[in-house]
Write an enzyme that holds these catalytic residues in place. Sequence first.
Site, mmCIF file in Angstrom:
data_model
loop_
_atom_site.group_PDB
_atom_site.id
_atom_site.type_symbol
_atom_site.label_atom_id
_atom_site.label_comp_id
_atom_site.label_asym_id
_atom_site.label_seq_id
_atom_site.Cartn_x
_atom_site.Cartn_y
_atom_site.Cartn_z
ATOM 1 N N ASP A 15 0.868 -1.166 0.000
ATOM 2 C CA ASP A 15 0.000 0.000 0.000
ATOM 3 C C ASP A 15 0.909 1.222 0.000
ATOM 4 O OD1 ASP A 15 -2.187 1.687 0.125
ATOM 5 O OD2 ASP A 15 -3.151 0.606 1.758
ATOM 6 N N TRP A 16 0.399 2.347 -0.453
ATOM 7 C CA TRP A 16 1.241 3.522 -0.669
ATOM 8 C C TRP A 16 1.843 3.996 0.665
ATOM 9 C CZ3 TRP A 16 -0.107 1.404 -4.730
ATOM 10 C CH2 TRP A 16 0.174 1.894 -5.992
#
Length: 810
Positions: free
Chosen positions: A229-230
């Site tokens: 995930d970012w």
Amino acid sequence: MKHKQLIEQMTLAEKATLMSGKNFWETESIERLGVDSIFLADGPHGIRKQAAAADHLGLNESVPATCFPTAATVANSWDVELGEKIGQHLGREAVTQDVNVLLGPGMNMKRNPRCGRNFEYFSEDPYHAGKIASAYIRGMQSEGIAACVKHFAVNNQEERRMSIDTIVDERTLREIYLTGFEMAVKEGNVKTVMSSYNKLNGSYTNENMHLMRDILREEWGFNGVVITDWGGSNDRVQGLIAGNELEMPTANGETVADIIEAVEAKQLDEAILDEAVDRLLTLVVSTNRTLMENKQAVDADNHHKFAEKVAEESIVLLKNEDNILPLKSESKVAIIGDFADNPRYQGAGSSIVNPTKLETTLAAVKGFDLDVIGYEPGFNRYGKKDHAKQKKAVQLAEKAEVVLLYLGLDEVTEAEGLDRQDMKIPENQLELLAAIKQVNKEIVVVLSSGSAVELPFVADVKGLLHGYLSGQAGAKAMLNILTGHTNPSGKLAESYPIQYQDTPTYHYFPGKETTVEYREAQFIGYRYYDTKKIPVQYPFGYGLSYTTFSYSNLQVTDEGVSFDLTNTGDVAGKEIVQLYIGAESDTIFRAKKELKGFKKVYLFPNETKHIDIPFDDYSFRYFNVKTNRWEIEANDYQLSIAASSADVKLTATLTVEGTTMVKPYDQDVLKPYFEADVKAVEDEAFQALMGREIPYPKWDRKAPLGYNDTLNQCRYAKGLAGRFAYHMMKLTHKVLWKIGKRDTANLIVMSVYHMPFRGYARMTGGAINMPMVDGILLAINGHFFKGMSKVFKERKKLKQNKSKRNEGLI
């Protein structure tokens, strides 16, 4: 390896570089070897491709795309074929916009109704979520792009999501929180998986060898790419060892250097890096070929029309007293509620789509044969009381024969990065409804929200339609239902408790400091309410129609069940039939029944169809923690054919042979679980369930703050600078909320208040690096001048290195 010859031509630096993003949305390329980059974009219910000024939280506008209903909405359709068609439409738009990887679907379980991101998730049931998500994936990937199922795994709260440690027993993990992902891999053949931010039983998910290697790779056979995930990378090398290929977004070369250093120091086997590069290259080559060969123009009008169809299939009729619906054309109708003019049609955060067009009720109703006598907003959508608006709405309602009252939750209440404070509809909306009831009892409420809410007004209205978040064409779809152009066929994919205090996770949600404990085990949603016989407002699987159905002639074989379904009403309609399986047991604790099959069936009036629902690998299994494998308990299983989890139509019993006699549990110690009495489980029982000591759930107030701590914890900082920053942030948030800047206030909580300090380096694209974070931590831990000196020194060094790179000197 598929790309062995190409990988052998790469330098160590080139291989390491491919493991991190080039910028916010693209991967790195190697021009000399012809390795192109690929583009990743958010896309659970529409393409969010940002052409410029990229961000992760949906602040900046993206390229226009069809905004389909959200996953929570489509889940209510219970339509696998529809899910696949949605995926196809999303895939076509992704190809048109040169997007290789679509970041969706999201399929975390709805453990608690207050999770701020529930609008992006399908269900409280893993089988239901897995079937719909797999259909999405097949549809997307049929167009040649890659889907990315997320967030793997047990990411069921937004508060402190980047550092919270989820404490869950192995059986619950497997049966509830991983089964949907397993189906996405095995049935959807998903090409990419996004690891979640949180820890799982002590280690970050993307570094968790048990989750990433033992289960995902070895047990399920996943051979695709895992993407963080970012900003979700903690220890880059450990993540790579666990099998997390791609880190996003760019870390400006910082983690690339970590990988190179680890290989050179023999801390990372280069063969592991090669394996990761090979998987990434497979993704790059296959999806780029699609973008070159399959691109075609998208008919925006057709996609909009399809979005309307999806919304129609997903709208749920919850109440229809005295057959107030469908509306009669001659009835004088008053439309009241801010959402009729300014629709709530999608969630907030990284999934925000810039729609190609947006219909409103006030505009769309002009195309219907209704006698609309007027419109009033009636209330302020953000909760502020406005007596003048309410008075005008009541005056209009008094003149009408039927009142269409549009209620719901606003955009800042349900948002990524934040959990809801409660399950309530705003008080000013409830006051408006009560005032209207005094002058007109013919009220139909049209509800908009992305997840379950308390419904204290049900007895005060004659009609209730729930549209959830129905996308850009949802307004017209709702009018089609209201007027009878379309027969409602949606059913709830989550339970609606009478009050929040009834939920099994009431005492355990959210985890506030270091951990969140899943003490309720597998008893979430209907598994808890049905087993413990807790009354609910509306049960899982519930929904009404303008026609009626009868069930008969149940037959059971070793392969599955079959029965007859008849439309006994006057209009054509669709019924969602559900198969539940349960068994009484002294060996393992179980929910009374679990969903193990479903179908959506279309029938003309008086038509009968013979329905078959086969058993599959998920029908009778449970995870035995003693043998560490899936088993089947020898038992007599009750099979229930139902219209909802609380409305069983037909039953039968099937005797099934077991696979083992090994008993996994001590019934005396785990008595709360055998009795489903899970709302206040004591330490002894939960520790026995876990099979290990429960970790301490609180922060160490005396320890210095580190990379995985947050600004929220600066209230305990040794340094005055840290405590000052904490109080200033709290004050800023309070002021912004007070003056109506609620989006900005939410952003502060998401991106600053609960962001681990390492996230400042991982999410800023290189504007801040880890040595600068070291300086920040020095400052807040009581060494202000030394820390700030390091920050400025490292910042200067960062700028100098950037200039040298731009000049080609390094």
